[in-house]
Write a protein that holds these residues in place. Sequence first.
Motif, PDB file in Angstrom:
ATOM      1  N   PHE A  83      -6.077  -2.551   7.320  1.00  0.00           N
ATOM      2  CA  PHE A  83      -5.286  -1.435   6.798  1.00  0.00           C
ATOM      3  C   PHE A  83      -3.801  -1.586   7.069  1.00  0.00           C
ATOM      4  O   PHE A  83      -2.996  -0.853   6.521  1.00  0.00           O
ATOM      5  CB  PHE A  83      -5.779  -0.107   7.386  1.00  0.00           C
ATOM      6  CG  PHE A  83      -7.194   0.205   7.033  1.00  0.00           C
ATOM      7  CD1 PHE A  83      -7.549   0.533   5.735  1.00  0.00           C
ATOM      8  CD2 PHE A  83      -8.181   0.166   7.996  1.00  0.00           C
ATOM      9  CE1 PHE A  83      -8.857   0.827   5.402  1.00  0.00           C
ATOM     10  CE2 PHE A  83      -9.498   0.458   7.675  1.00  0.00           C
ATOM     11  CZ  PHE A  83      -9.838   0.783   6.375  1.00  0.00           C
ATOM     12  N   ASN A  93      -1.897   3.773   4.814  1.00  0.00           N
ATOM     13  CA  ASN A  93      -2.886   3.156   3.931  1.00  0.00           C
ATOM     14  C   ASN A  93      -4.199   3.925   3.889  1.00  0.00           C
ATOM     15  O   ASN A  93      -4.812   4.045   2.832  1.00  0.00           O
ATOM     16  CB  ASN A  93      -3.140   1.705   4.343  1.00  0.00           C
ATOM     17  CG  ASN A  93      -2.014   0.802   3.918  1.00  0.00           C
ATOM     18  OD1 ASN A  93      -1.386   1.029   2.893  1.00  0.00           O
ATOM     19  ND2 ASN A  93      -1.756  -0.225   4.701  1.00  0.00           N
ATOM     20  N   HIS A  97      -4.898   5.429   0.307  1.00  0.00           N
ATOM     21  CA  HIS A  97      -5.947   4.655  -0.357  1.00  0.00           C
ATOM     22  C   HIS A  97      -7.292   4.885   0.350  1.00  0.00           C
ATOM     23  O   HIS A  97      -7.812   4.002   1.025  1.00  0.00           O
ATOM     24  CB  HIS A  97      -5.624   3.146  -0.326  1.00  0.00           C
ATOM     25  CG  HIS A  97      -4.286   2.815  -0.895  1.00  0.00           C
ATOM     26  ND1 HIS A  97      -4.009   2.926  -2.235  1.00  0.00           N
ATOM     27  CD2 HIS A  97      -3.164   2.372  -0.300  1.00  0.00           C
ATOM     28  CE1 HIS A  97      -2.756   2.555  -2.443  1.00  0.00           C
ATOM     29  NE2 HIS A  97      -2.215   2.230  -1.288  1.00  0.00           N
ATOM     30  N   LEU A 100     -10.150   2.285   0.125  1.00  0.00           N
ATOM     31  CA  LEU A 100      -9.892   0.912   0.582  1.00  0.00           C
ATOM     32  C   LEU A 100     -10.965   0.483   1.557  1.00  0.00           C
ATOM     33  O   LEU A 100     -11.302   1.175   2.511  1.00  0.00           O
ATOM     34  CB  LEU A 100      -8.520   0.847   1.255  1.00  0.00           C
ATOM     35  CG  LEU A 100      -7.984  -0.522   1.632  1.00  0.00           C
ATOM     36  CD1 LEU A 100      -7.763  -1.366   0.383  1.00  0.00           C
ATOM     37  CD2 LEU A 100      -6.691  -0.377   2.393  1.00  0.00           C
ATOM     38  N   ASP A 101     -11.561  -0.665   1.286  1.00  0.00           N
ATOM     39  CA  ASP A 101     -12.625  -1.190   2.168  1.00  0.00           C
ATOM     40  C   ASP A 101     -12.068  -2.191   3.085  1.00  0.00           C
ATOM     41  O   ASP A 101     -11.928  -3.250   3.138  1.00  0.00           O
ATOM     42  CB  ASP A 101     -13.778  -1.765   1.355  1.00  0.00           C
ATOM     43  CG  ASP A 101     -14.929  -0.780   1.259  1.00  0.00           C
ATOM     44  OD1 ASP A 101     -15.013   0.122   2.087  1.00  0.00           O
ATOM     45  OD2 ASP A 101     -15.731  -0.941   0.332  1.00  0.00           O
TER      46      ASP A 101
END
Length: 101
Positions: A83, A93, A97, A100-101
Motif C-alpha cells: 500500500f 491508498n 483505493h 486494492l489487493d
Amino acid sequence: MLGWLAATLTVKEDYGLMFAALGVWMLCDAWWHAPATDRRRQRWLGAGLAGFGVAYVLLAVKVLIPYCRAGHQVHYTRYFGKFGNSVSEIALNILSHPTLD
C-alpha cells in the motif's frame, strides 16, 4: 483516571485508537441515552477523548517513533508494503483505493 490513561499510552501507541473509540461511544451514548443534566458534560468528554486518542496516535506514529528510530518509519509499515512506504501513503491508498489487493 488520567494517570491510568497516561500509563496505558506508554505501553503501545495503538491504544490511543481504543480511547478514541471509547470517546465516540460516550458521545453517542450522551446523545441518545444520558439524562438531560449530564449530556453536555459527557458530550464534551467523549469528543475530547476521541480527539485526543486520534491526535496521540498521529503524534506517536508520525513524530515520536520516527524521532526515536533515527528517522525510520514505525515498524508495521513493512507489513503493508503493497500500500505504500510510509504511514501517510498507506492510509491514503487504503482510503482512496479500498479494493486494492
